[in-house]
Write an enzyme that holds these catalytic residues in place. Structure first.
Site, PDB file in Angstrom:
ATOM      1  CG  ASP A 191      -1.974   1.080   1.167  1.00 49.33           C
ATOM      2  OD1 ASP A 191      -2.621   1.217   0.109  1.00 49.33           O
ATOM      3  OD2 ASP A 191      -2.141   1.799   2.160  1.00 49.33           O
ATOM      4  CG  MET A 193      -9.924   7.774   3.562  1.00 51.02           C
ATOM      5  SD  MET A 193     -11.314   7.683   2.394  1.00 51.02           S
ATOM      6  CE  MET A 193     -11.136   9.242   1.537  1.00 51.02           C
ATOM      7  NE  ARG A 194      -0.648   5.552   2.205  1.00 48.40           N
ATOM      8  CZ  ARG A 194      -0.695   4.873   3.338  1.00 48.40           C
ATOM      9  NH1 ARG A 194      -1.179   3.646   3.354  1.00 48.40           N
ATOM     10  NH2 ARG A 194      -0.268   5.407   4.453  1.00 48.40           N
ATOM     11  CB  ALA A 195      -6.909   4.002  -3.002  1.00 45.78           C
TER      12      ALA A 195
END
Length: 667
Positions: free
Chosen positions: A193, A274-276
């Site tokens: 990720d 929420m990183r995406a």
């Protein structure tokens, strides 16, 4: 210094080149993970990128590459006085797979710290990579403790080194680029990720393109400088375009419509966290700047999704990375048509629906209608059992607890069995062999204390000599080789039974993935055994081989055991420190050839003589049970467990049994 292969001379690999260039335009995108087979120019393209990056301004003499316009106030070489900086090319620092912790984060001279009170710090690779590129080839083979350090540095933008209360912190913001061959194992989800983008690369199957690859490579090898000179104009043009895109980037507008499409896409593909969303937004903005635009378009959002989401939508280790482009287009179209209050729910089959898409239909794996006659109770197969049957699907995997190898090993870092490691709880002290890495402070003080008067100590400081230093002995966990020996004969061919067997092995494979083991797969049926998968770190590959495993024929149990014994012998030569756990999945029947039962017993006793940890998963079913798997376990010096006992609630007793049998053998 060797002239790098020009970036613009790389043939094909459009997605790879685009992902690298977007990170050059906007380092905030978060790096690139390049997945693909060997020999596909992964490393060549990454190494070529550094030559295209703009120069960086640094404080002269600073080992930590501080920006003269905003120097790090906590820099170990600081404080820095205001003044003009020097300019140098952006660095690309390579992290070797076998690097030590001190090589990565830096080393403190503990001897000088204790004796002189001086923070003597030698910077590591994270300091060298600050404001540049940190490149990790074969990143999936990186040791767990190095992965943890990378995660911390990537998350905080700094590296923190502490040794027995002496600490140093410095900035470490870098573009993380990793390459890997998925056949050699997957990445931990936490590190996966951290990569902003991912691309899959493969060698072209187009003859003309392959010819051009060979032609350019041969020309470069014959005259690197001359080859680079022929591509200098193209390199300069790309370098100028990167600089122009960087200048344009702050003026690119990411409108509410594009943001809505990004959010809808991430929700539709059920990515975690929420990183995406943030990575997609930064990538779409960089795409617009690269194209010379100040507005983000739907095509930018689509391309950003193809680069930022495939590695984030995996729900378990055996899901293949990728994105359904039809679903992506449908999601983008629907989200573009919604107003600010739109909250349409297209249902479970639509882009916002819950659950993953059902797998395509394949051979049915669990119905009674597909069942085939089993071997007779005496062990001889019926006529229909000799025919090969198509593969069946594995039953739903379940959670297991770890099987562990008894004793204390010294193998590769992992999470299965006890081992002496560089990390873990401290269990003792010893004199250091080579450089001191983990100081045992109390033992060092005890060693130095009796000599203080003889050494002329007159002040409060402790007079410490090299001979006083003691290395901490630590105990952690190691990864093992889990070798599966699976019976695929006619006696296992009933579809309901084979589906359950595959489900159990798949569950153990999931456990091996989580515990950083190597795995291997030996199967036996008919008249012979084969190595379906040589020992590898790619648990995914084992799952694929297991899924396609056909059944049928007699049960050459001895051949399977002998093949497994040969695999272990070869693996000991390659990796002598890695201990093995053999998992035999069978009902214990042995048929075919002269004296099959006696021959299987002799083969099993080879494992017992070498004290190889072993478990027999008893697959026998039905009202009449012969107990053959239990006898086999006794010959192996291991223990037997039924399929039902493999579940987490029952496995703890099994571990104690394995260790108990090993202790009795040792006695």
């Amino acid at each position: 210094m060797t002239t790098p292969f020009p970036f613009t001379a790389v043939v094909g690999q459009d997605d790879l080149r685009l992902a690298l260039l977007l990170n050059a335009v906007s380092p905030a995108v978060g790096g690139v993970l390049v997945r693909g087979e060997k020999g596909t120019a992964k490393s060549t393209a990454v190494r070529a990128l550094s030559a295209l990056l703009p120069e960086v301004a640094v404080v002269p003499g600073c080992r930590f590459s501080c920006d003269p316009a905003a120097p790090d106030p906590a820099c170990p070489d600081g404080p820095h006085e205001p003044g003009p900086g020097a300019r140098r090319p952006a660095r690309m620092v390579e992290l070797p797979v076998g690097a030590s912790e001190d090589r990565l984060v830096g080393a403190l001279d503990i001897e000088r710290a204790l004796a002189e009170g001086v923070k003597a710090f030698e910077p590591g690779l994270l300091a060298d990579a600050h404001r540049g590129i940190l490149y990790v080839d074969e990143v999936n083979l990186l040791h767990d403790h190095l992965v943890d350090l990378l995660l911390d540095a990537a998350a905080m933008g700094s590296s923190y080194v502490e040794r027995e209360g002496v600490s140093v912190r410095h900035a470490a913001r870098f573009l993380l680029v990793g390459t890997m061959n998925p056949e050699e194992g997957e990445l931990r989800p936490q590190l996966l990720d951290r990569f902003g983008l991912t691309v899959e690369v493969a060698a072209s199957r187009e003859p003309d393109q392959r010819v051009e690859v060979v032609r350019r490579r041969l020309a470069y090898d014959d005259d690197p400088d001359g080859f680079a000179a022929r591509w200098a104009a193209e390199e300069a043009a790309v370098r100028q375009r990167i600089a122009a895109a960087r200048e344009l980037l702050p003026r690119v507008r990411l409108g509410d419509g594009a943001l809505r499409q990004i959010a809808a896409t991430c929700a539709a593909f059920e990515v975690d966290g929420m990183r995406a969303d943030i990575v997609m937004a930064r990538t779409a903005t960089a795409l617009a700047a690269w194209a010379g635009r100040t507005d983000v378009l739907a095509e930018d959002v689509r391309q950003a999704a193809l680069l930022a989401l495939p590695h984030r939508r995996r729900r378990n280790p055996f899901d293949a990375p990728g994105l359904d482009e039809d679903k992506l287009d449908e999601t983008l179209e629907q989200s573009a048509g919604q107003d600010g209050d739109g909250d349409d729910d297209p249902g479970p089959g639509g882009p916002g629906g819950g659950g993953r898409p059902e797998p395509e239909d394949g051979p049915q794996g669990g119905g009674d209608a597909a069942a085939r006659p089993e071997d007779g109770e005496g062990g001889e197969p019926q006529a229909s059992g000799a025919r090969e049957q198509s593969a069946v699907r594995a039953a739903e995997p379940f959670r297991t607890k770890a099987l562990s190898v008894p004793g204390i090993g010294e193998g590769a870092a992992g999470r299965r069995s006890r081992a002496r490691t560089e990390h873990g709880r401290t269990t003792g002290a010893r004199r250091p062999r080579g450089a001191l890495t983990k100081l045992h402070l109390a033992a060092t003080v005890r060693a130095a204390a009796p000599h203080q008067r003889a050494r002329g100590r007159s002040g409060p400081g402790l007079v410490v000599r090299r001979d006083d230093l003691r290395q901490a002995v630590r105990e952690g966990r190691e990864g093992n080789l889990v070798l599966f020996v699976v019976d695929a004969s006619g006696s296992m061919a009933a579809r309901q039974r084979m589906s359950a067997v595959k489900g159990a092995v798949l569950s153990l494979l999931l456990d091996a993935y989580q515990r950083r083991d190597k795995v291997g797969l030996v199967t036996f049926r008919g008249s012979a055994a084969e190595v379906a998968l040589p020992p590898t770190s790619s648990v995914d590959a084992a799952a694929v081989r297991l899924e396609s495993l056909p059944t049928g024929g007699r049960t050459p149990l001895a051949a399977g055991l002998l093949k497994a014994h040969e695999v272990l012998r070869v693996e000991r030569l390659r990796d002598p420190a890695r201990r093995a756990l053999v998992v035999v999945v069978t009902d214990g029947r042995a048929t075919g050839g002269p004296e099959p039962v006696a021959l299987a017993g002799r083969a099993a006793r080879l494992f017992a003589a070498e004290a190889v940890a072993s478990v027999v998963v008893d697959c026998e079913s039905g009202p009449v049970r012969l107990g053959l798997a239990g006898r086999l376990a006794g010959e192996l010096g291991g223990t037997a467990v039924t399929l039902d006992e493999l579940r987490a609630d029952s496995i703890a007793g099994l571990v104690r049994d394995v260790q108990g049998n090993s202790s009795r053998r040792a006695a």
